[in-house]
Motif scaffolding. Structure first.
Motif, PDB file in Angstrom:
ATOM      1  N   ASN A  15       0.826  -1.209   0.000  1.00 24.60           N
ATOM      2  CA  ASN A  15       0.000   0.000   0.000  1.00 24.60           C
ATOM      3  C   ASN A  15       0.862   1.262   0.000  1.00 24.60           C
ATOM      4  OD1 ASN A  15      -2.366  -1.495   0.038  1.00 24.60           O
ATOM      5  ND2 ASN A  15      -2.539  -1.461   2.270  1.00 24.60           N
ATOM      6  N   ALA A  16       1.942   1.231   0.766  1.00 19.41           N
ATOM      7  CA  ALA A  16       2.855   2.372   0.801  1.00 19.41           C
ATOM      8  C   ALA A  16       3.545   2.555  -0.543  1.00 19.41           C
ATOM      9  CB  ALA A  16       3.887   2.185   1.909  1.00 19.41           C
ATOM     10  N   ALA A  17       3.887   1.449  -1.183  1.00 23.48           N
ATOM     11  CA  ALA A  17       4.530   1.518  -2.491  1.00 23.48           C
ATOM     12  C   ALA A  17       3.597   2.150  -3.522  1.00 23.48           C
ATOM     13  CB  ALA A  17       4.958   0.125  -2.943  1.00 23.48           C
ATOM     14  N   VAL A  18       2.320   1.811  -3.466  1.00 23.23           N
ATOM     15  CA  VAL A  18       1.336   2.419  -4.369  1.00 23.23           C
ATOM     16  C   VAL A  18       1.295   3.926  -4.152  1.00 23.23           C
ATOM     17  CG1 VAL A  18      -1.132   2.637  -4.870  1.00 23.23           C
ATOM     18  CG2 VAL A  18      -0.102   0.369  -4.660  1.00 23.23           C
ATOM     19  N   PHE A  19       1.207   4.340  -2.896  1.00 22.20           N
ATOM     20  CA  PHE A  19       1.167   5.777  -2.597  1.00 22.20           C
ATOM     21  C   PHE A  19       2.421   6.489  -3.097  1.00 22.20           C
ATOM     22  CE2 PHE A  19       2.562   9.191   0.259  1.00 22.20           C
ATOM     23  CZ  PHE A  19       1.550  10.111   0.032  1.00 22.20           C
ATOM     24  N   ALA A  20       3.589   5.930  -2.783  1.00 22.43           N
ATOM     25  CA  ALA A  20       4.845   6.572  -3.166  1.00 22.43           C
ATOM     26  C   ALA A  20       4.997   6.653  -4.675  1.00 22.43           C
ATOM     27  CB  ALA A  20       6.024   5.818  -2.555  1.00 22.43           C
ATOM     28  N   ALA A  21       4.467   5.654  -5.384  1.00 20.84           N
ATOM     29  CA  ALA A  21       4.599   5.616  -6.839  1.00 20.84           C
ATOM     30  C   ALA A  21       3.578   6.487  -7.552  1.00 20.84           C
ATOM     31  CB  ALA A  21       4.462   4.176  -7.332  1.00 20.84           C
ATOM     32  N   SER A  22       2.506   6.829  -6.855  1.00 25.23           N
ATOM     33  CA  SER A  22       1.411   7.571  -7.475  1.00 25.23           C
ATOM     34  C   SER A  22       1.687   9.074  -7.474  1.00 25.23           C
ATOM     35  CB  SER A  22       0.104   7.293  -6.723  1.00 25.23           C
ATOM     36  OG  SER A  22       0.099   7.960  -5.470  1.00 25.23           O
ATOM     37  N   ASP A  23       0.832   9.809  -8.168  1.00 28.48           N
ATOM     38  CA  ASP A  23       0.952  11.264  -8.180  1.00 28.48           C
ATOM     39  C   ASP A  23       0.674  11.867  -6.801  1.00 28.48           C
ATOM     40  OD1 ASP A  23       1.583  11.179 -10.847  1.00 28.48           O
ATOM     41  OD2 ASP A  23      -0.452  11.605 -11.545  1.00 28.48           O
ATOM     42  N   GLU A  24      -0.026  11.131  -5.949  1.00 26.15           N
ATOM     43  CA  GLU A  24      -0.261  11.584  -4.581  1.00 26.15           C
ATOM     44  C   GLU A  24       1.056  11.724  -3.813  1.00 26.15           C
ATOM     45  OE1 GLU A  24      -2.809   8.616  -3.038  1.00 26.15           O
ATOM     46  OE2 GLU A  24      -4.626   9.411  -3.987  1.00 26.15           O
ATOM     47  N   GLY A  25       2.054  10.936  -4.201  1.00 20.87           N
ATOM     48  CA  GLY A  25       3.344  10.982  -3.512  1.00 20.87           C
ATOM     49  C   GLY A  25       4.386  11.802  -4.237  1.00 20.87           C
ATOM     50  N   LYS A  26       3.964  12.676  -5.155  1.00 20.74           N
ATOM     51  CA  LYS A  26       4.907  13.368  -6.034  1.00 20.74           C
ATOM     52  C   LYS A  26       5.869  14.312  -5.308  1.00 20.74           C
ATOM     53  CE  LYS A  26       1.577  17.009  -7.251  1.00 20.74           C
ATOM     54  NZ  LYS A  26       0.794  17.594  -8.370  1.00 20.74           N
ATOM     55  N   ALA A  27       5.541  14.720  -4.067  1.00 20.68           N
ATOM     56  CA  ALA A  27       6.446  15.590  -3.308  1.00 20.68           C
ATOM     57  C   ALA A  27       7.436  14.788  -2.470  1.00 20.68           C
ATOM     58  CB  ALA A  27       5.652  16.529  -2.404  1.00 20.68           C
ATOM     59  N   MET A  28       7.349  13.470  -2.541  1.00 24.01           N
ATOM     60  CA  MET A  28       8.187  12.603  -1.704  1.00 24.01           C
ATOM     61  C   MET A  28       9.369  12.077  -2.502  1.00 24.01           C
ATOM     62  SD  MET A  28       6.990   9.198   0.376  1.00 24.01           S
ATOM     63  CE  MET A  28       5.938  10.174   1.445  1.00 24.01           C
ATOM     64  N   THR A  29      10.571  12.427  -2.082  1.00 23.71           N
ATOM     65  CA  THR A  29      11.783  11.903  -2.709  1.00 23.71           C
ATOM     66  C   THR A  29      12.973  12.114  -1.787  1.00 23.71           C
ATOM     67  OG1 THR A  29      13.129  11.872  -4.729  1.00 23.71           O
ATOM     68  CG2 THR A  29      12.400  14.028  -3.956  1.00 23.71           C
ATOM     69  N   GLY A  30      13.983  11.276  -1.946  1.00 23.08           N
ATOM     70  CA  GLY A  30      15.185  11.396  -1.127  1.00 23.08           C
ATOM     71  C   GLY A  30      14.928  11.137   0.337  1.00 23.08           C
ATOM     72  N   THR A  31      13.930  10.333   0.644  1.00 26.18           N
ATOM     73  CA  THR A  31      13.521  10.157   2.031  1.00 26.18           C
ATOM     74  C   THR A  31      13.153   8.714   2.317  1.00 26.18           C
ATOM     75  OG1 THR A  31      12.100  11.099   3.777  1.00 26.18           O
ATOM     76  CG2 THR A  31      11.065  10.617   1.647  1.00 26.18           C
ATOM     77  N   ILE A  32      12.882   8.465   3.587  1.00 24.40           N
ATOM     78  CA  ILE A  32      12.457   7.151   4.058  1.00 24.40           C
ATOM     79  C   ILE A  32      10.977   7.211   4.411  1.00 24.40           C
ATOM     80  CG2 ILE A  32      12.789   5.378   5.820  1.00 24.40           C
ATOM     81  CD1 ILE A  32      15.216   5.721   4.037  1.00 24.40           C
ATOM     82  N   LEU A  33      10.198   6.287   3.866  1.00 29.48           N
ATOM     83  CA  LEU A  33       8.795   6.149   4.232  1.00 29.48           C
ATOM     84  C   LEU A  33       8.738   5.100   5.342  1.00 29.48           C
ATOM     85  CD1 LEU A  33       5.894   6.956   3.704  1.00 29.48           C
ATOM     86  CD2 LEU A  33       5.842   5.381   1.773  1.00 29.48           C
ATOM     87  N   ASN A  34       8.474   5.545   6.566  1.00 28.44           N
ATOM     88  CA  ASN A  34       8.651   4.727   7.754  1.00 28.44           C
ATOM     89  C   ASN A  34       7.386   3.944   8.099  1.00 28.44           C
ATOM     90  OD1 ASN A  34       9.122   3.707  10.338  1.00 28.44           O
ATOM     91  ND2 ASN A  34      10.206   5.514  11.042  1.00 28.44           N
ATOM     92  N   LEU A  35       7.463   2.615   8.006  1.00 29.33           N
ATOM     93  CA  LEU A  35       6.328   1.743   8.326  1.00 29.33           C
ATOM     94  C   LEU A  35       6.619   0.853   9.537  1.00 29.33           C
ATOM     95  CD1 LEU A  35       5.309   0.431   4.757  1.00 29.33           C
ATOM     96  CD2 LEU A  35       4.669   2.570   5.867  1.00 29.33           C
ATOM     97  N   THR A  36       7.476   1.338  10.437  1.00 34.13           N
ATOM     98  CA  THR A  36       7.918   0.467  11.532  1.00 34.13           C
ATOM     99  C   THR A  36       7.063   0.577  12.791  1.00 34.13           C
ATOM    100  OG1 THR A  36       9.468   2.105  12.457  1.00 34.13           O
ATOM    101  CG2 THR A  36      10.294   0.652  10.708  1.00 34.13           C
TER     102      THR A  36
END
Length: 263
Positions: free
Chosen positions: A236-257
């Motif tokens: 689910n996180a991968a879908v968000f990060a890959a979509s246009d909804e996640g377009k401001a996200m780069t060079g970072t860690i998406l934390n699911l811990t």
């Protein structure tokens, strides 16, 4: 409209993570190119995605071999004309790497995962990034477990491995961001629904002189929610990060811990 409508995604790895992410991408409208070494596993995923109305093509590709990856990428571009998403989900057996004290670990077993994972992620990211730079858009996704950020005994060279992948993800973003290429690393805890977890938990339980259930309970207890991430959480996180909804996200860690790691 589906979140990945008209997107072309390439996934490396036919294990549980690669298969689950492939299904999630296809469900959200992406045309998925799933690659791996085991044809029977690729066929099974393809049948599942096709049965739900998704779009998928499969190929046997060695993600450790630059020639193999490049040949496949050339074929993908010939067919699809672009690549919007690249996700590396390759894995290695962990016996001999985890569950052994550093002072008893051989140099070969310490270095092997560092070399193998770094090589594969560089090869696959480079193949996608070259095309993404030319087309002025794209996102490269990677996944690392929590020991990249927290100190855990008996992990051998794995923390160094995962830290190097995170550093590669940041470097891709810094260097290729001006060309429209994003790079995101998805950080997870141990995922109990992966087949590999039985091997990993058994290795660590033995090293700590406790049983499997005790080790699992200890892992859950270190999170804020007392719940470890699942493969679906990652997908689910991968879908968000890959979509246009996640377009401001780069060079970072998406934390699911779930609080196991505090950024």
């Amino acid at each position: 409209m589906k979140r990945l409508e008209n997107k072309v995604a390439v996934i490396y790895g036919n294990g549980a993570v690669g298969a689950t992410v492939a299904k999630s991408f296809a469900r959200e409208g992406a045309h998925v190119y799933l690659t791996g070494r085991t044809w029977s596993k690729l066929e099974t995923v393809a049948e599942q995605i096709t049965s739900m109305g998704g779009s998928i093509e499969i190929a046997q590709v060695d993600a450790m071999c630059e020639d193999s990856v490049e040949r496949h990428m050339e074929e993908l571009i010939r067919k699809a004309g672009k690549v919007d998403i690249s996700f590396n989900a390759v894995g290695l057996p962990q016996t001999g790497h985890q569950g052994t004290a550093l002072i008893e670990l051989s140099l070969e077993n310490f270095l092997h995962p560092i070399t193998a994972y770094s090589q594969s992620h560089f090869i696959t990211a480079k193949a996608a990034a070259r095309r993404m730079v030319a087309q002025k858009h794209g996102v490269i996704l990677m996944n690392t477990p929590s020991p990249s950020r927290v100190s855990v005994p008996f992990m051998g060279g794995m923390p160094s491995t995962w830290s190097s992948i995170e550093a590669l993800s940041r470097t891709i973003s810094a260097e290729l961001g001006p060309s429209g290429v994003r790079s995101v690393c998805i950080l997870t805890s141990a995922m109990p629904d992966t087949p590999l977890i039985d091997e990993v938990y058994s290795l660590h339980a033995r090293a700590h002189n406790i049983d499997y259930k005790q080790f699992h309970a200890g892992m859950e207890g270190r999170t804020h929610t007392k719940r470890l991430a699942s493969i679906n959480d990652l997908a689910n996180a991968a879908v968000f990060a890959a979509s246009d909804e996640g377009k401001a996200m780069t060079g970072t860690i998406l934390n699911l811990t779930a609080g196991l790691v505090i950024n």
